[in-house]
Scaffold this motif. Structure first.
Motif, PDB file in Angstrom:
ATOM      1  N   VAL A  82       0.837  -1.208   0.000  1.00  0.00           N
ATOM      2  CA  VAL A  82       0.000   0.000   0.000  1.00  0.00           C
ATOM      3  C   VAL A  82       0.870   1.256   0.000  1.00  0.00           C
ATOM      4  CG1 VAL A  82      -1.988  -1.106   1.058  1.00  0.00           C
ATOM      5  CG2 VAL A  82      -0.210  -0.134   2.529  1.00  0.00           C
ATOM      6  N   VAL A  83       2.123   1.129  -0.400  1.00  0.00           N
ATOM      7  CA  VAL A  83       3.045   2.257  -0.489  1.00  0.00           C
ATOM      8  C   VAL A  83       3.349   2.516  -1.957  1.00  0.00           C
ATOM      9  CG1 VAL A  83       5.332   3.132   0.113  1.00  0.00           C
ATOM     10  CG2 VAL A  83       4.063   1.736   1.760  1.00  0.00           C
ATOM     11  N   ALA A  84       3.234   3.762  -2.369  1.00  0.00           N
ATOM     12  CA  ALA A  84       3.462   4.127  -3.771  1.00  0.00           C
ATOM     13  C   ALA A  84       4.876   3.755  -4.199  1.00  0.00           C
ATOM     14  CB  ALA A  84       3.239   5.619  -3.960  1.00  0.00           C
ATOM     15  N   THR A  85       4.998   3.258  -5.423  1.00  0.00           N
ATOM     16  CA  THR A  85       6.306   2.920  -5.985  1.00  0.00           C
ATOM     17  C   THR A  85       6.433   3.557  -7.370  1.00  0.00           C
ATOM     18  OG1 THR A  85       5.503   0.891  -7.035  1.00  0.00           O
ATOM     19  CG2 THR A  85       6.330   0.697  -4.784  1.00  0.00           C
ATOM     20  N   GLY A  86       7.684   3.701  -7.836  1.00  0.00           N
ATOM     21  CA  GLY A  86       7.898   4.246  -9.176  1.00  0.00           C
ATOM     22  C   GLY A  86       7.303   5.623  -9.340  1.00  0.00           C
ATOM     23  N   ASP A  87       6.505   5.805 -10.392  1.00  0.00           N
ATOM     24  CA  ASP A  87       5.911   7.106 -10.670  1.00  0.00           C
ATOM     25  C   ASP A  87       4.505   7.246 -10.103  1.00  0.00           C
ATOM     26  OD1 ASP A  87       4.639   5.321 -12.306  1.00  0.00           O
ATOM     27  OD2 ASP A  87       5.006   6.415 -14.184  1.00  0.00           O
ATOM     28  N   GLU A  88       4.123   6.373  -9.199  1.00  0.00           N
ATOM     29  CA  GLU A  88       2.799   6.482  -8.584  1.00  0.00           C
ATOM     30  C   GLU A  88       2.752   7.703  -7.663  1.00  0.00           C
ATOM     31  OE1 GLU A  88       1.402   1.792  -8.414  1.00  0.00           O
ATOM     32  OE2 GLU A  88       2.471   2.657  -6.713  1.00  0.00           O
ATOM     33  N   PRO A  89       1.609   8.368  -7.568  1.00  0.00           N
ATOM     34  CA  PRO A  89       1.504   9.561  -6.719  1.00  0.00           C
ATOM     35  C   PRO A  89       1.687   9.226  -5.244  1.00  0.00           C
ATOM     36  CG  PRO A  89      -0.655   8.888  -7.507  1.00  0.00           C
ATOM     37  CD  PRO A  89       0.339   8.045  -8.239  1.00  0.00           C
ATOM     38  N   THR A  90       2.324  10.133  -4.531  1.00  0.00           N
ATOM     39  CA  THR A  90       2.537   9.948  -3.091  1.00  0.00           C
ATOM     40  C   THR A  90       1.643  10.863  -2.251  1.00  0.00           C
ATOM     41  OG1 THR A  90       4.338  11.573  -3.162  1.00  0.00           O
ATOM     42  CG2 THR A  90       4.926   9.248  -3.430  1.00  0.00           C
ATOM     43  N   ASP A  91       0.939  11.783  -2.902  1.00  0.00           N
ATOM     44  CA  ASP A  91       0.066  12.700  -2.176  1.00  0.00           C
ATOM     45  C   ASP A  91      -1.404  12.310  -2.299  1.00  0.00           C
ATOM     46  OD1 ASP A  91      -0.113  13.201  -4.833  1.00  0.00           O
ATOM     47  OD2 ASP A  91       0.032  15.403  -4.681  1.00  0.00           O
ATOM     48  N   GLY A  92      -1.665  11.077  -2.679  1.00  0.00           N
ATOM     49  CA  GLY A  92      -3.023  10.572  -2.809  1.00  0.00           C
ATOM     50  C   GLY A  92      -2.968   9.071  -3.027  1.00  0.00           C
ATOM     51  N   PRO A  93      -4.080   8.450  -3.398  1.00  0.00           N
ATOM     52  CA  PRO A  93      -4.068   7.008  -3.653  1.00  0.00           C
ATOM     53  C   PRO A  93      -3.058   6.645  -4.736  1.00  0.00           C
ATOM     54  CG  PRO A  93      -6.319   7.837  -3.547  1.00  0.00           C
ATOM     55  CD  PRO A  93      -5.423   9.031  -3.588  1.00  0.00           C
ATOM     56  N   CYS A  94      -2.302   5.583  -4.503  1.00  0.00           N
ATOM     57  CA  CYS A  94      -1.301   5.154  -5.488  1.00  0.00           C
ATOM     58  C   CYS A  94      -1.952   4.604  -6.747  1.00  0.00           C
ATOM     59  CB  CYS A  94      -0.377   4.104  -4.872  1.00  0.00           C
ATOM     60  SG  CYS A  94      -1.236   2.614  -4.297  1.00  0.00           S
ATOM     61  N   GLN A  95      -3.141   4.031  -6.608  1.00  0.00           N
ATOM     62  CA  GLN A  95      -3.928   3.481  -7.707  1.00  0.00           C
ATOM     63  C   GLN A  95      -5.409   3.690  -7.367  1.00  0.00           C
ATOM     64  OE1 GLN A  95      -2.980   1.983 -10.635  1.00  0.00           O
ATOM     65  NE2 GLN A  95      -0.812   2.312 -10.180  1.00  0.00           N
ATOM     66  N   PRO A  96      -6.301   3.613  -8.358  1.00  0.00           N
ATOM     67  CA  PRO A  96      -7.731   3.655  -8.031  1.00  0.00           C
ATOM     68  C   PRO A  96      -8.098   2.528  -7.076  1.00  0.00           C
ATOM     69  CG  PRO A  96      -7.379   3.905 -10.391  1.00  0.00           C
ATOM     70  CD  PRO A  96      -6.056   3.527  -9.818  1.00  0.00           C
ATOM     71  N   ALA A  97      -8.994   2.813  -6.169  1.00  0.00           N
ATOM     72  CA  ALA A  97      -9.393   1.824  -5.173  1.00  0.00           C
ATOM     73  C   ALA A  97     -10.154   0.675  -5.839  1.00  0.00           C
ATOM     74  CB  ALA A  97     -10.249   2.476  -4.099  1.00  0.00           C
ATOM     75  N   ALA A  98      -9.826  -0.541  -5.448  1.00  0.00           N
ATOM     76  CA  ALA A  98     -10.553  -1.721  -5.928  1.00  0.00           C
ATOM     77  C   ALA A  98     -11.730  -1.983  -4.997  1.00  0.00           C
ATOM     78  CB  ALA A  98      -9.627  -2.928  -5.944  1.00  0.00           C
ATOM     79  N   SER A  99     -12.849  -2.421  -5.570  1.00  0.00           N
ATOM     80  CA  SER A  99     -14.022  -2.750  -4.757  1.00  0.00           C
ATOM     81  C   SER A  99     -14.386  -4.233  -4.854  1.00  0.00           C
ATOM     82  CB  SER A  99     -15.225  -1.900  -5.173  1.00  0.00           C
ATOM     83  OG  SER A  99     -15.567  -2.151  -6.525  1.00  0.00           O
ATOM     84  N   SER A 100     -13.820  -4.934  -5.851  1.00  0.00           N
ATOM     85  CA  SER A 100     -14.069  -6.364  -5.992  1.00  0.00           C
ATOM     86  C   SER A 100     -12.975  -6.966  -6.861  1.00  0.00           C
ATOM     87  CB  SER A 100     -15.458  -6.633  -6.601  1.00  0.00           C
ATOM     88  OG  SER A 100     -15.557  -6.061  -7.902  1.00  0.00           O
ATOM     89  N   ILE A 101     -12.976  -8.285  -6.960  1.00  0.00           N
ATOM     90  CA  ILE A 101     -12.033  -8.964  -7.847  1.00  0.00           C
ATOM     91  C   ILE A 101     -12.772 -10.036  -8.639  1.00  0.00           C
ATOM     92  CG2 ILE A 101      -9.942  -8.578  -6.496  1.00  0.00           C
ATOM     93  CD1 ILE A 101     -10.275 -11.304  -5.260  1.00  0.00           C
ATOM     94  N   ASN A 102     -12.329 -10.197  -9.872  1.00  0.00           N
ATOM     95  CA  ASN A 102     -12.759 -11.336 -10.673  1.00  0.00           C
ATOM     96  C   ASN A 102     -11.824 -12.497 -10.376  1.00  0.00           C
ATOM     97  OD1 ASN A 102     -15.063 -10.553 -12.018  1.00  0.00           O
ATOM     98  ND2 ASN A 102     -14.001  -9.835 -13.859  1.00  0.00           N
ATOM     99  N   VAL A 103     -12.372 -13.599  -9.905  1.00  0.00           N
ATOM    100  CA  VAL A 103     -11.576 -14.778  -9.570  1.00  0.00           C
ATOM    101  C   VAL A 103     -11.765 -15.813 -10.672  1.00  0.00           C
ATOM    102  CG1 VAL A 103     -11.226 -16.630  -7.898  1.00  0.00           C
ATOM    103  CG2 VAL A 103     -11.822 -14.322  -7.113  1.00  0.00           C
ATOM    104  N   ILE A 104     -10.663 -16.270 -11.240  1.00  0.00           N
ATOM    105  CA  ILE A 104     -10.712 -17.271 -12.305  1.00  0.00           C
ATOM    106  C   ILE A 104     -10.151 -18.583 -11.750  1.00  0.00           C
ATOM    107  CG2 ILE A 104      -9.994 -17.835 -14.654  1.00  0.00           C
ATOM    108  CD1 ILE A 104      -9.428 -14.803 -15.008  1.00  0.00           C
ATOM    109  N   PRO A 105     -10.955 -19.636 -11.647  1.00  0.00           N
ATOM    110  CA  PRO A 105     -10.451 -20.911 -11.126  1.00  0.00           C
ATOM    111  C   PRO A 105      -9.333 -21.464 -12.009  1.00  0.00           C
ATOM    112  CG  PRO A 105     -12.850 -20.899 -11.179  1.00  0.00           C
ATOM    113  CD  PRO A 105     -12.398 -19.699 -11.950  1.00  0.00           C
ATOM    114  N   PRO A 106      -8.455 -22.296 -11.457  1.00  0.00           N
ATOM    115  CA  PRO A 106      -7.369 -22.883 -12.245  1.00  0.00           C
ATOM    116  C   PRO A 106      -7.888 -23.625 -13.475  1.00  0.00           C
ATOM    117  CG  PRO A 106      -7.008 -23.295  -9.923  1.00  0.00           C
ATOM    118  CD  PRO A 106      -8.371 -22.694 -10.033  1.00  0.00           C
ATOM    119  N   ASP A 107      -7.219 -23.411 -14.594  1.00  0.00           N
ATOM    120  CA  ASP A 107      -7.523 -24.082 -15.862  1.00  0.00           C
ATOM    121  C   ASP A 107      -8.897 -23.709 -16.413  1.00  0.00           C
ATOM    122  OD1 ASP A 107      -5.066 -25.610 -15.926  1.00  0.00           O
ATOM    123  OD2 ASP A 107      -5.922 -26.845 -14.350  1.00  0.00           O
TER     124      ASP A 107
END
Length: 213
Positions: free
Chosen positions: A160-185
């Protein structure tokens, strides 16, 4: 004269016997010398041999040890339509977050999981966010059999710490609210809530393979 001749003969015989004993003693001495040389050669230390095995090199994070090295035959793989899931938070440390993605068999028949599967972060509008799922955590793949109602999990880790050229004065990335889970194979996903905010480092998430719960 006859007596003198016998004495000479006896003396001569004594000299011959003495010479023979000396010869035998010398022969014995020669043998002793040869044995001594042989023993000295046999006792010469052999040159050091190579170690029986080389020291094991440290395993890298992606090394597979202890699990099945290749996918087993699966008759009833778990599909997206057979599973439901949730993300359970675990202990956090400075700049790091850990969680377990738990999937449960909601169908009425047994299904199997082997491996890592995939995932994509989604924003509130269900748009896919930058995601880099890396298969670096243990445990390694093993066949998991899920009876109806049974669950499996896999570990997630992100920063949760900004890296590279990500902004340090706000969220490093847009906030995620869910994930798509893909089962193996599989290719079709199912959606799971993810209420942990932004995932920094361009959405980099380290994951383990699925394991029984």
């Amino acid at each position: 004269m006859a007596r003198h001749g016998r004495l000479c003969a006896v003396a001569a015989l004594a000299i011959v016997v003495s010479s023979g004993c000396g010869a035998r003693q010398n022969a014995a001495g020669d043998t002793s010398t040869r044995l001594t040389v042989t023993t000295t050669e046999a006792s010469t230390p052999a040159s050091p041999s190579a170690p029986s095995s080389a020291p094991a090199s440290p395993a890298s994070p992606t090394t597979v040890t202890g699990g099945e090295s290749s996918p087993p035959a699966q008759e009833n793989r778990c599909t997206a339509g057979m599973l439901t899931g949730l993300v359970e938070p675990q202990n956090a440390s400075a700049g790091n977050r850990y969680a377990v993605l738990v999937v449960r068999n909601k169908s009425q028949r047994l299904c199997t999981l082997w491996g890592y599967g995939g995932l994509d972060l989604l924003d509130a509008g269900k748009e896919v966010l930058p995601t880099q799922a890396e298969r670096t955590l243990g445990p390694v793949p093993t066949l998991v059999r899920l009876r109806p109602g049974a669950a499996a999990g896999k570990i997630l880790h992100w920063g949760v710490v900004a890296t590279g050229d990500e902004p340090t004065d706000g969220p490093c990335q847009p906030a995620a609210s869910s994930i798509n889970v893909i089962p193996p194979d599989e290719t079709a996903p199912f959606e799971v809530d993810f209420e942990f905010g932004p995932v920094c480092d361009q959405g980099r998430i380290e994951t383990s393979a699925y394991f029984p719960r």
